[in-house]
Design a protein around this motif. Structure first.
Motif, PDB file in Angstrom:
ATOM      1  N   ILE A 130       0.837  -1.204   0.000  1.00 36.61           N
ATOM      2  CA  ILE A 130       0.000   0.000   0.000  1.00 36.61           C
ATOM      3  C   ILE A 130       0.870   1.252   0.000  1.00 36.61           C
ATOM      4  CG2 ILE A 130      -1.640   1.346   1.381  1.00 36.61           C
ATOM      5  CD1 ILE A 130      -2.901  -1.361   2.202  1.00 36.61           C
ATOM      6  N   LEU A 131       1.924   1.232   0.787  1.00 34.40           N
ATOM      7  CA  LEU A 131       2.845   2.363   0.837  1.00 34.40           C
ATOM      8  C   LEU A 131       3.497   2.582  -0.525  1.00 34.40           C
ATOM      9  CD1 LEU A 131       4.313   4.512   2.521  1.00 34.40           C
ATOM     10  CD2 LEU A 131       5.993   2.761   3.103  1.00 34.40           C
ATOM     11  N   PHE A 132       3.927   1.507  -1.164  1.00 37.88           N
ATOM     12  CA  PHE A 132       4.544   1.600  -2.484  1.00 37.88           C
ATOM     13  C   PHE A 132       3.574   2.197  -3.504  1.00 37.88           C
ATOM     14  CE2 PHE A 132       5.462  -0.254  -6.668  1.00 37.88           C
ATOM     15  CZ  PHE A 132       6.737   0.267  -6.864  1.00 37.88           C
ATOM     16  N   ILE A 133       2.341   1.753  -3.489  1.00 41.15           N
ATOM     17  CA  ILE A 133       1.325   2.270  -4.420  1.00 41.15           C
ATOM     18  C   ILE A 133       1.094   3.760  -4.177  1.00 41.15           C
ATOM     19  CG2 ILE A 133      -1.131   2.174  -5.024  1.00 41.15           C
ATOM     20  CD1 ILE A 133      -0.896  -0.905  -4.569  1.00 41.15           C
ATOM     21  N   ASN A 134       1.004   4.156  -2.903  1.00 38.14           N
ATOM     22  CA  ASN A 134       0.789   5.570  -2.583  1.00 38.14           C
ATOM     23  C   ASN A 134       1.953   6.432  -3.063  1.00 38.14           C
ATOM     24  OD1 ASN A 134      -1.721   5.246  -1.439  1.00 38.14           O
ATOM     25  ND2 ASN A 134      -0.939   4.995   0.620  1.00 38.14           N
ATOM     26  N   ILE A 135       3.164   5.955  -2.873  1.00 37.75           N
ATOM     27  CA  ILE A 135       4.328   6.704  -3.340  1.00 37.75           C
ATOM     28  C   ILE A 135       4.297   6.834  -4.857  1.00 37.75           C
ATOM     29  CG2 ILE A 135       6.844   6.602  -3.585  1.00 37.75           C
ATOM     30  CD1 ILE A 135       6.891   5.402  -0.731  1.00 37.75           C
ATOM     31  N   PHE A 136       3.964   5.745  -5.545  1.00 38.57           N
ATOM     32  CA  PHE A 136       3.889   5.777  -7.009  1.00 38.57           C
ATOM     33  C   PHE A 136       2.840   6.788  -7.480  1.00 38.57           C
ATOM     34  CE2 PHE A 136       2.029   4.224 -10.989  1.00 38.57           C
ATOM     35  CZ  PHE A 136       3.160   4.266 -11.793  1.00 38.57           C
ATOM     36  N   VAL A 137       1.677   6.796  -6.839  1.00 36.92           N
ATOM     37  CA  VAL A 137       0.602   7.725  -7.220  1.00 36.92           C
ATOM     38  C   VAL A 137       1.038   9.169  -6.982  1.00 36.92           C
ATOM     39  CG1 VAL A 137      -1.730   8.501  -6.614  1.00 36.92           C
ATOM     40  CG2 VAL A 137      -1.277   6.073  -6.932  1.00 36.92           C
ATOM     41  N   LEU A 138       1.665   9.433  -5.838  1.00 36.25           N
ATOM     42  CA  LEU A 138       2.120  10.792  -5.551  1.00 36.25           C
ATOM     43  C   LEU A 138       3.173  11.260  -6.552  1.00 36.25           C
ATOM     44  CD1 LEU A 138       2.328  10.741  -1.646  1.00 36.25           C
ATOM     45  CD2 LEU A 138       0.695  11.987  -3.074  1.00 36.25           C
ATOM     46  N   MET A 139       4.076  10.382  -6.920  1.00 34.93           N
ATOM     47  CA  MET A 139       5.094  10.747  -7.905  1.00 34.93           C
ATOM     48  C   MET A 139       4.456  11.012  -9.266  1.00 34.93           C
ATOM     49  SD  MET A 139       8.250   8.275  -6.865  1.00 34.93           S
ATOM     50  CE  MET A 139       9.369   8.954  -8.088  1.00 34.93           C
TER      51      MET A 139
END
Length: 66
Positions: free
Chosen positions: A10-19
């Protein structure tokens, strides 16, 4: 069962979306600067977009045409 892998994904997905969102904002700002013939700021925004998403074809095109 450990929740760590789920939390990590979930953290990885959130970082990807923010980037991705940051890349889109920088790309949009770069296009606005370029439209107003402010090429120095346009280049900086396209570079920001590429830092967030190195494969962003539109940022590459914008940078090449500035």
């Amino acid at each position: 069962m450990s929740k760590f892998p789920k939390i990590l994904s979930i953290l990885f997905i959130n970082i990807f979306v923010l980037m991705s969102l940051q890349a889109q904002k920088s790309l949009s700002d770069g296009d606005k600067y370029k439209k107003n013939f402010d090429f120095i700021n346009a280049i900086e925004e396209y570079k920001k977009a590429l830092n967030s998403d190195p494969n962003n074809v539109n940022a590459i095109k914008g940078l090449a045409s500035s």
